[in-house]
Design a protein around this motif. Structure first.
Motif, PDB file in Angstrom:
ATOM      1  N   PRO A 164     -68.194  81.141 -43.269  1.00 49.30           N
ATOM      2  CA  PRO A 164     -67.804  82.163 -43.941  1.00 49.30           C
ATOM      3  C   PRO A 164     -67.200  82.058 -45.060  1.00 49.30           C
ATOM      4  O   PRO A 164     -67.228  82.952 -46.100  1.00 49.30           O
ATOM      5  N   ASN A 165     -66.886  80.742 -45.748  1.00 49.36           N
ATOM      6  CA  ASN A 165     -66.547  80.430 -46.874  1.00 49.36           C
ATOM      7  C   ASN A 165     -67.611  80.460 -47.800  1.00 49.36           C
ATOM      8  O   ASN A 165     -67.454  80.030 -48.968  1.00 49.36           O
ATOM      9  N   HIS A 166     -68.602  80.373 -47.290  1.00 48.86           N
ATOM     10  CA  HIS A 166     -69.990  79.993 -48.191  1.00 48.86           C
ATOM     11  C   HIS A 166     -71.139  81.012 -48.188  1.00 48.86           C
ATOM     12  O   HIS A 166     -72.128  80.850 -48.395  1.00 48.86           O
ATOM     13  N   ARG A 167     -70.510  82.356 -47.747  1.00 50.07           N
ATOM     14  CA  ARG A 167     -71.583  83.639 -47.762  1.00 50.07           C
ATOM     15  C   ARG A 167     -71.592  84.522 -49.105  1.00 50.07           C
ATOM     16  O   ARG A 167     -72.273  85.280 -49.213  1.00 50.07           O
ATOM     17  N   ASP A 168     -70.692  83.881 -50.076  1.00 46.08           N
ATOM     18  CA  ASP A 168     -70.722  84.946 -51.315  1.00 46.08           C
ATOM     19  C   ASP A 168     -71.932  84.901 -52.135  1.00 46.08           C
ATOM     20  O   ASP A 168     -72.352  86.289 -52.479  1.00 46.08           O
ATOM     21  N   ASP A 169     -72.782  83.950 -52.165  1.00 38.19           N
ATOM     22  CA  ASP A 169     -74.134  84.212 -52.788  1.00 38.19           C
ATOM     23  C   ASP A 169     -75.368  84.158 -52.150  1.00 38.19           C
ATOM     24  O   ASP A 169     -76.306  84.067 -52.510  1.00 38.19           O
ATOM     25  N   TYR A 170     -75.034  84.475 -50.593  1.00 33.47           N
ATOM     26  CA  TYR A 170     -76.217  84.632 -49.739  1.00 33.47           C
ATOM     27  C   TYR A 170     -77.043  85.839 -50.130  1.00 33.47           C
ATOM     28  O   TYR A 170     -76.255  87.042 -49.904  1.00 33.47           O
TER      29      TYR A 170
ATOM     30  N   TYR B 170     -71.218  76.036 -37.908  1.00 33.46           N
ATOM     31  CA  TYR B 170     -71.679  76.702 -39.011  1.00 33.46           C
ATOM     32  C   TYR B 170     -72.477  75.835 -40.146  1.00 33.46           C
ATOM     33  O   TYR B 170     -71.775  74.548 -40.180  1.00 33.46           O
ATOM     34  N   TYR B 171     -73.033  76.190 -40.807  1.00 36.57           N
ATOM     35  CA  TYR B 171     -73.992  75.471 -41.976  1.00 36.57           C
ATOM     36  C   TYR B 171     -73.160  75.637 -43.198  1.00 36.57           C
ATOM     37  O   TYR B 171     -72.496  76.655 -43.655  1.00 36.57           O
ATOM     38  N   VAL B 172     -72.609  74.495 -43.827  1.00 37.43           N
ATOM     39  CA  VAL B 172     -71.872  74.625 -45.003  1.00 37.43           C
ATOM     40  C   VAL B 172     -72.453  74.473 -46.392  1.00 37.43           C
ATOM     41  O   VAL B 172     -72.571  75.489 -47.150  1.00 37.43           O
ATOM     42  N   GLU B 173     -73.138  73.343 -46.377  1.00 37.95           N
ATOM     43  CA  GLU B 173     -74.223  73.238 -47.564  1.00 37.95           C
ATOM     44  C   GLU B 173     -75.168  72.175 -47.594  1.00 37.95           C
ATOM     45  O   GLU B 173     -75.171  71.292 -46.531  1.00 37.95           O
ATOM     46  N   GLY B 174     -76.218  72.082 -48.154  1.00 37.54           N
ATOM     47  CA  GLY B 174     -77.088  71.162 -48.185  1.00 37.54           C
ATOM     48  C   GLY B 174     -77.217  70.465 -49.496  1.00 37.54           C
ATOM     49  O   GLY B 174     -76.913  70.840 -50.610  1.00 37.54           O
ATOM     50  N   LEU B 175     -77.264  68.889 -49.246  1.00 36.11           N
ATOM     51  CA  LEU B 175     -76.992  67.944 -50.390  1.00 36.11           C
ATOM     52  C   LEU B 175     -78.525  67.323 -50.647  1.00 36.11           C
ATOM     53  O   LEU B 175     -79.124  66.989 -49.497  1.00 36.11           O
TER      54      LEU B 175
ATOM     55  N   VAL C  49     -86.062  85.505 -38.294  1.00 37.06           N
ATOM     56  CA  VAL C  49     -84.627  86.075 -37.985  1.00 37.06           C
ATOM     57  C   VAL C  49     -83.856  85.928 -38.800  1.00 37.06           C
ATOM     58  O   VAL C  49     -82.898  84.926 -38.895  1.00 37.06           O
ATOM     59  N   ILE C  50     -84.007  86.480 -39.840  1.00 38.15           N
ATOM     60  CA  ILE C  50     -83.227  86.108 -41.348  1.00 38.15           C
ATOM     61  C   ILE C  50     -81.789  86.674 -41.161  1.00 38.15           C
ATOM     62  O   ILE C  50     -80.889  85.782 -41.858  1.00 38.15           O
ATOM     63  N   PRO C  51     -81.316  87.466 -40.498  1.00 37.58           N
ATOM     64  CA  PRO C  51     -79.767  87.864 -40.322  1.00 37.58           C
ATOM     65  C   PRO C  51     -78.905  86.714 -39.776  1.00 37.58           C
ATOM     66  O   PRO C  51     -77.990  86.553 -39.982  1.00 37.58           O
ATOM     67  N   TYR C  52     -79.691  85.991 -38.572  1.00 34.65           N
ATOM     68  CA  TYR C  52     -78.974  84.755 -38.105  1.00 34.65           C
ATOM     69  C   TYR C  52     -78.914  83.649 -39.292  1.00 34.65           C
ATOM     70  O   TYR C  52     -77.822  82.961 -39.060  1.00 34.65           O
ATOM     71  N   LEU C  53     -79.547  83.605 -40.172  1.00 31.27           N
ATOM     72  CA  LEU C  53     -79.311  82.833 -41.297  1.00 31.27           C
ATOM     73  C   LEU C  53     -77.825  82.853 -41.913  1.00 31.27           C
ATOM     74  O   LEU C  53     -77.329  82.004 -42.464  1.00 31.27           O
ATOM     75  N   GLY C  54     -77.725  84.157 -42.112  1.00 30.62           N
ATOM     76  CA  GLY C  54     -76.414  84.606 -42.766  1.00 30.62           C
ATOM     77  C   GLY C  54     -75.373  84.449 -41.723  1.00 30.62           C
ATOM     78  O   GLY C  54     -74.028  84.117 -42.300  1.00 30.62           O
TER      79      GLY C  54
END
Length: 161
Positions: A54-60, A122-127, A44-49
């Motif tokens: 929203p501030n972190h979708r540029d490089d998806y 929302y998911y922001v980033e992975g560290l 269900v790949i669209p769900y990941l986007g």
């Protein structure tokens, strides 16, 4: 009914599927993280986007994500820790996703940062997780001492190289 891939012990139809279809939002950062793992497993790949902040979708890159998810054989999810963030609308989830790629076992270990906007997580980033320093409390092995591996040779000629 099949078990949900996220490892919750619930059926997929009761756990992550309603999040994937938009029937209900994730109730917590952990629920969102689990549903994102299940999205990789179920394709269900669209769900990941949609669940990226929203501030972190540029490089998806949805197509690259789809290709990677499809070639991985997902083995399971291990949630290690859920911790509050700096504010009431922030949380982090440490997890390990186990998968096989080209027959080789892999693990993706990260601390995911999540943020809630208007009641939606929302998911922001992975560290990367912080590595723990290991201190040897045992006696120090000298260069001319027998090697602790049991080979019978001196440490300097064996494991001490």
């Amino acid at each position: 009914m099949s078990d949900c891939p996220c490892g919750s012990g619930l059926a997929y139809a009761e756990c992550c599927e309603p999040l994937h279809t938009g029937a209900r939002p994730a109730a917590s950062a952990e629920a969102l993280m689990r549903s994102r793992y299940s999205a990789y497993v179920k394709g269900v790949i669209p769900y990941l986007g949609e669940t990226l902040h929203p501030n972190h979708r540029d490089d998806y890159d949805e197509q690259a994500t789809r290709r990677w998810a499809a070639k991985a054989d997902w083995q399971g999810l291990e949630v290690r820790n859920v911790a509050p963030g700096e504010g009431p609308d922030e949380e982090s989830v440490e997890f390990v996703a186990h998968f096989r790629e080209e027959g080789k076992p892999h693990r993706h270990h990260e601390i995911g940062r999540f943020h809630r906007d208007d009641g939606r997580w929302y998911y922001v980033e992975g560290l990367p997780p912080k590595l723990e320093t290991v201190v040897n409390d045992g006696p120090k092995v000298g260069r001319n001492d027998p090697c602790p591996c049991g080979s019978g040779t001196k440490y300097k000629k064996c494991c001490g190289r």
